[in-house]
Design an enzyme around this catalytic site. Structure first.
Site, PDB file in Angstrom:
ATOM      1  N   ASP A 186      -4.355 -12.966   3.830  1.00  0.00           N
ATOM      2  CA  ASP A 186      -5.420 -12.175   4.676  1.00  0.00           C
ATOM      3  C   ASP A 186      -7.053 -12.603   3.983  1.00  0.00           C
ATOM      4  OD1 ASP A 186      -4.698 -10.594   3.021  1.00  0.00           O
ATOM      5  OD2 ASP A 186      -4.573  -9.023   4.168  1.00  0.00           O
ATOM      6  N   ASP A 223      -2.877 -10.711  -1.823  1.00  0.00           N
ATOM      7  CA  ASP A 223      -3.246 -10.249  -0.680  1.00  0.00           C
ATOM      8  C   ASP A 223      -4.753  -9.855  -0.829  1.00  0.00           C
ATOM      9  OD1 ASP A 223      -1.961  -8.735   2.073  1.00  0.00           O
ATOM     10  OD2 ASP A 223      -3.843  -7.851   1.280  1.00  0.00           O
ATOM     11  N   HIS A 250      -6.288  -7.351  -0.062  1.00  0.00           N
ATOM     12  CA  HIS A 250      -6.488  -6.005  -0.281  1.00  0.00           C
ATOM     13  C   HIS A 250      -5.719  -5.759  -1.787  1.00  0.00           C
ATOM     14  CE1 HIS A 250      -6.831  -6.302   4.187  1.00  0.00           C
ATOM     15  NE2 HIS A 250      -7.682  -5.561   3.890  1.00  0.00           N
ATOM     16  N   HIS A 285       0.962  -1.068   0.063  1.00  0.00           N
ATOM     17  CA  HIS A 285      -0.074  -0.003   0.087  1.00  0.00           C
ATOM     18  C   HIS A 285       0.803   1.252   0.109  1.00  0.00           C
ATOM     19  CE1 HIS A 285      -3.495  -2.357   0.482  1.00  0.00           C
ATOM     20  NE2 HIS A 285      -3.181  -2.812   1.720  1.00  0.00           N
TER      21      HIS A 285
HETATM   22 ZN   LIG Z   1      -4.169  -7.221   3.181  1.00  0.00          ZN
END
Ligand SMILES: [Zn+2]
Length: 335
Positions: A241, A152, A154, A117
């Site tokens: 995750d 991931d 995200h 990120h």
């Molecule tokens: Zn994540």
């Protein structure tokens, strides 16, 4: 078989304090269980200057300053604790070491990092600086074509932004995409810009995606993209995750079967693959990490240790994957 390990990985993380303990216990649990199957190698040397290859000077200097006193970067979810700079450098050095291991044994893995990120000039989402982007940038300077795969839960928004205008780096992210779910980007229509148009791919998945739909995406999108792009090196964020027990991303409803399939897919390409741990916020995340390694290295005994029942997929997820594949076929001449 070798994987990267440093005891600094159990020291801290860059999340708010409430998540640090879950993270460090995940790392301790990984060390304990992985030591049965793997030899550990220490990270290589890395310096804070290395991050300037992909980041604004101001952001790197901010991290350096906060290391003395501790503090929060950017929007308030990315922490630097006093002394945590050495962990960040062990993380980057771990990524470098994973690449060295990958050159020898095909697949190199470090359980920490994958700080996807972090954008060029801003930190976000527990990611101060982008470790994998630094490795990618270094490899492109040697003339290599790189495929970056992000598993991931995200969206890999920072890495995508850093390479958004590049055609020598393919970024491909599979993630949950749903109103209110972090970071809110990663729609399939985000395809890159300029020379990079067509080299950022996103597979946005709904809650309840489950094993079948996810593995369909691995087969008809990820495998195909890699085979068509023909990278020299694959760099991958192997976040776990999306596992069904994860407190942040569990709604994607993946079992260890999918993480094993990710490992198997990565091992099937005939180029060096570098993997970094990525997200995963409970001790049970370790099962999914070990499933990835059991798939990548074909260790049956390890798979028996972490095997779970397959999860179901909702019809919306299957049709989303089919739709996105068709969209890429229509939009990309190389796919
Ligand atoms: Zn994540």
């Amino acid at each position: 078989m070798k994987v990267v390990w440093s005891d600094l990985f159990t020291k801290t993380f860059f999340s708010p304090p409430s998540l640090v303990e879950a993270w460090t216990s995940r790392m301790e649990e990984f060390k304990r269980r992985a030591s049965k199957y793997f030899q550990f190698e220490e990270p290589l040397e890395a310096s804070l200057e290395d991050f300037k290859l992909v980041h604004c000077e101001e952001l790197v200097e901010e991290v350096r300053k906060l290391n003395d006193v501790g503090g929060v970067l950017d929007y308030g979810d990315t922490y630097i604790y006093p002394g945590s700079l050495e962990v960040l450098l062990a993380d980057l050095g771990g990524v470098y070491r994973a690449y060295e291991i990958a050159k020898h044994q095909g697949f190199g893995y470090t359980p920490y990092g994958g700080l996807h990120h972090a954008h060029r000039c801003s930190a976000a989402g527990f990611c101060p600086l982008n470790d994998l982007a630094v490795l990618i940038e270094k490899l492109t300077k040697e003339g290599k074509r790189i495929a970056y795969l992000d598993f991931d839960v995200h969206h890999g928004d920072g890495t995508q932004e850093i390479f958004y205008e590049r055609d020598d780096v393919l970024t491909l992210s599979l993630h949950m995409y749903h109103p209110g779910f972090y970071p809110g980007t990663g729609h399939y229509s985000e395809l890159g810009r300029g020379r990079g148009l067509g080299y950022s791919l996103n597979v946005p998945l709904p809650p309840g995606t489950g094993d079948e739909a996810y593995q369909l995406a691995l087969k008809i999108i990820v495998k195909r993209a890699i085979e068509s792009f023909e990278p020299d090196v694959i760099v991958t964020q192997m976040g776990v995750d999306g596992h069904k027990d994860d407190p942040l991303g569990g709604a994607l409803n993946l079992s260890t079967n999918t993480f094993k399939a990710i490992g198997e897919l990565l091992a099937s390409f005939n180029v060096p693959v570098v993997g970094a741990g990525g997200g995963g916020y409970g001790r049970r995340s370790v099962k999914a990490m070990l499933a990835e390694l059991s798939g990548a290295f074909g260790i049956g005994e390890l798979w028996e240790e972490v095997r779970e029942e397959k999860t179901e997929s909702n019809p919306e997820a299957i049709s989303r994957v089919m739709y996105v594949k068709k969209f890429f076929e229509d939009q990309l001449d190389w796919f």
